[in-house]
Write an enzyme that holds these catalytic residues in place. Structure first.
Site: not given
Ligand code: HOZ
Length: 440
Positions: A156, A251, A279
């Site tokens: 992702y 990433d 983050k």
């Molecule tokens: N995609 C982030 C961790 N996998 C979390 C943040 C979110 O999508 O709210």
């Protein structure tokens, strides 16, 4: 800091206040949330509504206490409400909250990041991981003069149009492999291969006549659960990108300052052309960046023609929180957190063995995860084939006992400097009970 509750929170009472707030939220926000992964769709039941956090713990609005292994999905490597971060914020806030002008703080944070990740020669701060990856791909397309990109199933990279193809995280949790609203012409430019399948990646690159602009990958997948790369996979991608004249983008929004003090390059010895971070570099405030090779980054406006901008990019409060966090996160502290993470993962594996439950758990630095499965998980298909129903029962039983895990089998968990031996021991006791419950 106050000690943990003496007895486990076997909390089967209703979470009345959380339920009441979520009912109001549903009238305002789609699904009652401002980001889909918060909705507990992957585990069932009502989300808990957070009231406050301190160190390794959070409390919900009903006053229930949890040991938190989500940590705002990764940023809080020093734990909740770290006095170091709060002091920095207070000092900075007194001088103003936003200027939309250059500040010394952004230079200081940039210098610190470059000192730890020397391959990030030049960078641009943005406010979210999605902005970072979206901008990195635009830059790669401009630099190479090509349009197609290669990504991996279950990775992702935020919610920009080019990435919503066989994506992980909330997209995987909700079973939405692709998203309506992405123009077909754009979607056709995103090629996907299974993670850890170098031959598939090579085949796709070979068959793409107009050439690949970028290969983008999470060096350790965190968005389909925790999935490490096979030996040689990242090296293979590096060679593939070089042979194809494409840029390699790591990433590291999740892995950055988590899997090693210097990220994937330090852990695996493979250097990407461009890196995205998020983050941890904001210590709980909205910060991300994309950066890397100077000759590539020099194409960004105003130095070059590739446009990308943001009013709150490099916001002083966000920079101060990131600076306080990264200055505190020394290599020695990283090692300390990594050891506790290893102890937690080992303890969890033992619980699986003791109870006769097939369980694969792993970690890198302070990032960890587990699947209920008999065989190692190497890609998204393996993750989906794990026992998802047992995960749901275990998640809920752990939540009832005051352990907050990522509310989806397709997410990683985290540890912080505030998770001491007590928290690890207590969490393991509670997780043992939770698994006993889940298999009963
Ligand atoms: N995609 C982030 C961790 N996998 C979390 C943040 C979110 O999508 O709210």
């Amino acid at each position: 800091m106050r000690p943990l509750s003496a007895s486990p929170l076997k909390d089967l009472e209703t979470r009345a206040r959380s339920a009441e707030i979520m009912a109001r939220a549903r009238a305002l926000f789609p699904g009652g949330v401002n980001s889909p992964v918060r909705a507990f769709r992957g585990v069932g039941g009502e989300p808990i509504v957070a009231a406050r956090g301190e160190g390794a713990r959070i409390w919900d609005v009903d006053g229930k206490e949890y040991i938190d292994f989500v940590l705002s999905w990764g940023p809080l490597v020093l734990g909740h409400a770290s006095p170091i971060v709060l002091d920095a914020l207070e000092r900075t806030m007194a001088e103003g909250t936003s200027f939309g002008m250059p500040t010394e703080l952004e230079v200081q944070l940039g210098e610190l990041i470059r000192a730890r990740m020397p391959h990030v020669e030049m960078m641009r701060f943005v406010s979210s991981g999605t902005e970072a990856t979206m901008s990195a791909v635009r830059l790669a397309r401009a630099f190479t003069g090509r349009d197609a990109i290669l990504k991996f199933e279950g990775c992702y990279h935020g919610h920009a149009d080019s990435f919503l193809a066989r994506a992980g995280s909330g997209v995987a949790t909700l079973g939405l492999p692709d998203s309506p609203g992405v123009p077909a012409a754009l979607a056709s430019l995103t090629l996907t291969a299974p993670f850890n399948d170098l031959d598939a990646a090579k085949g796709l690159v070979k068959r793409t006549k107009r050439g690949i602009a970028a290969i983008i990958v999470e060096p350790i997948v965190g968005n389909s659960g925790f999935i490490p790369p096979d030996r040689g996979f990242l090296e293979g991608l590096r060679a593939l990108a070089d042979n194809a004249g494409a840029l390699l983008i790591f990433d590291e929004v999740m892995t950055g300052f988590r899997i090693a003090p210097g990220g994937a390059r330090e852990r695996f010895g493979v250097t990407a052309d461009l890196t995205t971070l998020g983050k941890v570099i904001g210590g709980g405030l909205p910060v991300a960046l994309y950066g890397g090779r100077r000759d590539v980054m020099e194409r960004i406006a105003p130095l070059g023609p590739v446009y990308q901008a943001g009013t709150l990019s490099g916001n002083p409060l966000a920079m101060a929180a990131g600076l306080a966090t990264l200055s505190t996160l020394t290599a020695a502290l990283h090692t300390k957190i990594e050891k506790r993470t290893a102890a937690l993962v080992k303890g969890l594996q033992k619980i699986g063995v003791d109870l006769g439950v097939p369980l694969e758990a792993g970690h890198a630095g302070s990032m960890w995860g587990f699947f209920f499965t008999e065989k190692p998980v190497r890609n998204f298909a393996d993750a989906k084939a794990s026992d998802l129903e047992l995960f749901r029962r275990f998640f809920r039983a752990a939540l009832d006992r005051g352990v907050y895990l990522a509310p989806s089998p397709f997410e990683a968990c985290f540890m912080s400097a505030a998770h001491g031996d007590d928290e690890v021991g207590t969490a393991l006791e509670r997780m043992r009970e939770a698994l006993e419950d889940a298999i009963a």
